[in-house]
Design a protein around this motif. Structure first.
Motif, PDB file in Angstrom:
ATOM      1  N   MET A  75       0.833  -1.193   0.000  1.00 45.35           N
ATOM      2  CA  MET A  75       0.000   0.000   0.000  1.00 45.35           C
ATOM      3  C   MET A  75       0.874   1.252   0.000  1.00 45.35           C
ATOM      4  O   MET A  75       0.596   2.221  -0.717  1.00 45.35           O
ATOM      5  N   ALA A  76       1.934   1.251   0.814  1.00 45.26           N
ATOM      6  CA  ALA A  76       2.847   2.393   0.836  1.00 45.26           C
ATOM      7  C   ALA A  76       3.484   2.603  -0.528  1.00 45.26           C
ATOM      8  O   ALA A  76       3.626   3.736  -1.003  1.00 45.26           O
ATOM      9  N   ASN A  77       3.863   1.515  -1.177  1.00 45.59           N
ATOM     10  CA  ASN A  77       4.438   1.613  -2.525  1.00 45.59           C
ATOM     11  C   ASN A  77       3.457   2.263  -3.487  1.00 45.59           C
ATOM     12  O   ASN A  77       3.827   3.129  -4.302  1.00 45.59           O
ATOM     13  N   GLN A  78       2.209   1.847  -3.406  1.00 39.48           N
ATOM     14  CA  GLN A  78       1.182   2.381  -4.300  1.00 39.48           C
ATOM     15  C   GLN A  78       0.949   3.866  -4.046  1.00 39.48           C
ATOM     16  O   GLN A  78       0.831   4.660  -4.982  1.00 39.48           O
ATOM     17  N   LEU A  79       0.893   4.257  -2.787  1.00 39.42           N
ATOM     18  CA  LEU A  79       0.661   5.657  -2.453  1.00 39.42           C
ATOM     19  C   LEU A  79       1.839   6.541  -2.851  1.00 39.42           C
ATOM     20  O   LEU A  79       1.659   7.730  -3.129  1.00 39.42           O
ATOM     21  N   SER A  80       3.038   5.973  -2.900  1.00 41.69           N
ATOM     22  CA  SER A  80       4.228   6.776  -3.187  1.00 41.69           C
ATOM     23  C   SER A  80       4.260   7.311  -4.612  1.00 41.69           C
ATOM     24  O   SER A  80       5.049   8.210  -4.918  1.00 41.69           O
TER      25      SER A  80
END
Length: 225
Positions: free
Chosen positions: A97-102
């Motif tokens: 999820m963090a990767n996607q938001l980045s």
């Protein structure tokens, strides 16, 4: 990348964003972090942002109007990819999820307090709900800081070593392998010989094997897939 965080306690977020990697990212112009006081959007004399819940019950509920006005003011200036609400019943934050938001550009994060926020805020404005774990905190500020930290460090150029974030725990579905630094021998406790060998292939093999072993021991659920 820009974050706009809406809260009734802006002072609570001063320290997390004023140090280390998050400060560096802002100084480099790679991330903007703006904190907005929800009370600035209240029209009442007391700048109140909460009221008693319909149907009775304990606690106070945050009003819809201040959030609506703040979000409208922000959206009048730019488009937003996500309006995130930090809540214990949201989707649990993880590395994917963090990767996607980045890769997003502009994000609003809403921080709740008291008993919660009027459900209509969630229904009308929120595009994503995130939890940082199965427990309840006093408000959404600390979870918001966690989300920002997890995301900002992934932005290219934020970390001095571009490969560091890619080798973190969870990036490949495994926990990270043990790491060591000097001295090589401390009171008889020695660094594994393979790490001193200079043989890149053997070192990578050892790290992978250690990562798998650590994951099996500590988080076997990560290997179930």
């Amino acid at each position: 990348m820009r974050f706009d965080i809406v809260t009734v306690l802006p002072g609570l977020l001063e320290s997390p964003f004023a140090h280390s990697i998050l400060l560096r990212a802002q100084k480099k112009g790679l991330a903007e972090i703006h904190v907005h006081n929800l009370r600035d959007y209240s029209t009442g004399k007391q700048k109140s942002v909460d009221d008693y819940p319909y149907g009775g019950g304990s606690g106070m509920v945050m009003n819809i109007e201040p959030f609506a006005k703040c979000i409208a003011a922000l959206k009048a200036e730019r488009d937003y990819d996500e309006v995130i609400f930090m809540t214990p019943d949201g989707e649990t934050l993880n590395q994917p999820m963090a990767n996607q938001l980045s890769i997003k550009k502009n994000i609003i994060i809403l921080c709740g307090h008291y008993k919660g926020i009027d459900q209509r805020i969630r229904d009308i404005f929120v595009t994503k709900e995130i939890s940082v774990g199965d427990y309840v905190l006093s408000g959404g500020e600390l979870p918001a800081a966690i989300v920002v930290d997890a995301v900002v460090r992934l932005i290219p150029g934020v970390l001095s070593d571009e490969t560091s974030a890619l080798s973190d725990s969870f990036q490949d579905g495994l926990l990270d392998a043990p790491v060591y630094t000097r001295p090589a021998d401390w009171n008889g406790h020695k660094v594994p010989d393979v790490l001193l060998s200079g043989h890149a292939g053997e070192i990578e093999k050892w790290r992978f094997e250690q990562a798998v072993a650590r994951t099996k021991q500590r988080r076997p659920d990560l290997l179930d897939d």
